[in-house]
Motif scaffolding. Structure first.
Motif, mmCIF file in Angstrom:
data_model
loop_
_atom_site.group_PDB
_atom_site.id
_atom_site.type_symbol
_atom_site.label_atom_id
_atom_site.label_comp_id
_atom_site.label_asym_id
_atom_site.label_seq_id
_atom_site.Cartn_x
_atom_site.Cartn_y
_atom_site.Cartn_z
ATOM 1 N N SER A 4 0.857 -1.179 0.000
ATOM 2 C CA SER A 4 0.000 0.000 0.000
ATOM 3 C C SER A 4 0.895 1.231 0.000
ATOM 4 C CB SER A 4 -0.924 0.010 1.212
ATOM 5 O OG SER A 4 -0.166 0.049 2.385
ATOM 6 N N ALA A 5 0.580 2.142 -0.841
ATOM 7 C CA ALA A 5 1.375 3.361 -0.963
ATOM 8 C C ALA A 5 0.649 4.512 -0.293
ATOM 9 C CB ALA A 5 1.614 3.684 -2.432
ATOM 10 N N ILE A 6 1.433 5.421 0.247
ATOM 11 C CA ILE A 6 0.874 6.635 0.847
ATOM 12 C C ILE A 6 0.774 7.685 -0.243
ATOM 13 C CG2 ILE A 6 1.250 8.465 2.525
ATOM 14 C CD1 ILE A 6 2.799 6.447 4.198
ATOM 15 N N SER A 7 -0.387 8.256 -0.355
ATOM 16 C CA SER A 7 -0.590 9.275 -1.371
ATOM 17 C C SER A 7 0.060 10.575 -0.937
ATOM 18 C CB SER A 7 -2.089 9.492 -1.594
ATOM 19 O OG SER A 7 -2.279 10.547 -2.488
ATOM 20 N N LEU A 8 0.898 11.118 -1.796
ATOM 21 C CA LEU A 8 1.573 12.381 -1.492
ATOM 22 C C LEU A 8 0.812 13.574 -2.051
ATOM 23 C CD1 LEU A 8 5.247 11.289 -2.184
ATOM 24 C CD2 LEU A 8 4.074 11.444 0.006
ATOM 25 N N ASP A 9 -0.341 13.316 -2.651
ATOM 26 C CA ASP A 9 -1.127 14.389 -3.239
ATOM 27 C C ASP A 9 -1.892 15.205 -2.209
ATOM 28 O OD1 ASP A 9 -0.236 13.597 -5.703
ATOM 29 O OD2 ASP A 9 -1.989 12.331 -6.089
ATOM 30 N N THR A 10 -2.148 14.639 -1.047
ATOM 31 C CA THR A 10 -2.915 15.357 -0.034
ATOM 32 C C THR A 10 -1.978 16.221 0.798
ATOM 33 O OG1 THR A 10 -2.699 13.540 1.514
ATOM 34 C CG2 THR A 10 -4.650 13.539 0.111
ATOM 35 N N ALA A 11 -2.370 17.448 0.989
ATOM 36 C CA ALA A 11 -1.584 18.382 1.789
ATOM 37 C C ALA A 11 -2.343 18.669 3.078
ATOM 38 C CB ALA A 11 -1.351 19.674 1.018
ATOM 39 N N ALA A 12 -1.622 18.938 4.121
ATOM 40 C CA ALA A 12 -2.242 19.285 5.403
ATOM 41 C C ALA A 12 -2.909 20.650 5.283
ATOM 42 C CB ALA A 12 -1.210 19.296 6.503
ATOM 43 N N ALA A 13 -4.100 20.745 5.798
ATOM 44 C CA ALA A 13 -4.820 22.023 5.761
ATOM 45 C C ALA A 13 -4.236 22.963 6.811
ATOM 46 C CB ALA A 13 -6.293 21.785 6.034
ATOM 47 N N PRO A 14 -4.008 24.206 6.458
ATOM 48 C CA PRO A 14 -3.478 25.153 7.449
ATOM 49 C C PRO A 14 -4.515 25.440 8.543
ATOM 50 C CG PRO A 14 -4.052 26.282 5.420
ATOM 51 C CD PRO A 14 -4.221 24.819 5.163
ATOM 52 N N ILE A 15 -4.018 25.666 9.744
ATOM 53 C CA ILE A 15 -4.896 25.987 10.867
ATOM 54 C C ILE A 15 -5.062 27.501 10.922
ATOM 55 C CG2 ILE A 15 -5.191 25.834 13.361
ATOM 56 C CD1 ILE A 15 -3.352 23.368 13.282
ATOM 57 N N PRO A 16 -6.292 27.988 10.951
ATOM 58 C CA PRO A 16 -6.507 29.441 11.003
ATOM 59 C C PRO A 16 -5.976 30.044 12.316
ATOM 60 C CG PRO A 16 -8.541 28.290 10.439
ATOM 61 C CD PRO A 16 -7.540 27.260 10.835
ATOM 62 N N VAL A 17 -5.509 31.271 12.231
ATOM 63 C CA VAL A 17 -4.944 31.960 13.391
ATOM 64 C C VAL A 17 -5.989 32.103 14.496
ATOM 65 C CG1 VAL A 17 -3.938 34.136 14.190
ATOM 66 C CG2 VAL A 17 -3.236 33.175 12.004
ATOM 67 N N ARG A 18 -7.248 32.308 14.151
ATOM 68 C CA ARG A 18 -8.295 32.486 15.160
ATOM 69 C C ARG A 18 -8.492 31.230 16.003
ATOM 70 N NH1 ARG A 18 -11.083 32.097 10.362
ATOM 71 N NH2 ARG A 18 -12.568 30.385 10.253
ATOM 72 N N GLU A 19 -8.063 30.076 15.492
ATOM 73 C CA GLU A 19 -8.146 28.844 16.280
ATOM 74 C C GLU A 19 -6.893 28.621 17.119
ATOM 75 O OE1 GLU A 19 -9.255 25.430 14.051
ATOM 76 O OE2 GLU A 19 -10.923 26.454 13.063
ATOM 77 N N ILE A 20 -5.774 29.147 16.693
ATOM 78 C CA ILE A 20 -4.518 28.990 17.428
ATOM 79 C C ILE A 20 -4.386 30.035 18.528
ATOM 80 C CG2 ILE A 20 -2.000 29.134 17.210
ATOM 81 C CD1 ILE A 20 -2.256 27.982 14.447
ATOM 82 N N LEU A 21 -4.905 31.223 18.302
ATOM 83 C CA LEU A 21 -4.706 32.343 19.223
ATOM 84 C C LEU A 21 -5.121 32.057 20.667
ATOM 85 C CD1 LEU A 21 -3.632 35.211 19.364
ATOM 86 C CD2 LEU A 21 -5.927 36.015 18.860
ATOM 87 N N PRO A 22 -6.295 31.484 20.947
ATOM 88 C CA PRO A 22 -6.641 31.221 22.348
ATOM 89 C C PRO A 22 -5.659 30.253 23.022
ATOM 90 C CG PRO A 22 -8.578 30.993 20.968
ATOM 91 C CD PRO A 22 -7.418 31.170 20.055
ATOM 92 N N TRP A 23 -5.188 29.257 22.295
ATOM 93 C CA TRP A 23 -4.225 28.311 22.869
ATOM 94 C C TRP A 23 -2.871 28.978 23.081
ATOM 95 C CZ3 TRP A 23 -5.957 24.206 25.073
ATOM 96 C CH2 TRP A 23 -7.171 23.660 24.659
#
Length: 69
Positions: A4-23
């Motif tokens: 089974s091969a891992i698909s390299l076509d999928t990219a990680a979705a960026p996390i919006p700043v409004r979700e990171i800011l409280p943490w």
């Protein structure tokens, strides 16, 4: 035998700043509280009576370069 091969076509979705800011604010507050107890909790700025907090964080003070005696 199949591989089974891992698909390299999928990219990680960026996390919006409004979700990171409280943490980030929460982590910053925890850092400042820890820095206070390790670096300042002694003498005139002491919140707690006695030397219990000072003795609890004593080795951490020396590790981080805070003078204490």
């Amino acid at each position: 035998m199949t591989y089974s091969a891992i698909s390299l076509d999928t990219a990680a979705a960026p996390i919006p700043v409004r979700e990171i800011l409280p943490w980030a604010v929460f982590a910053g507050l925890l850092f400042l509280i820890a820095l206070y107890f390790v670096g300042v909790e002694e003498g005139a700025f002491s919140i707690f009576n006695g030397r219990y907090v000072h003795e609890f964080v004593h080795d951490g003070r020396h590790l981080l370069g805070f003078p204490c005696h």
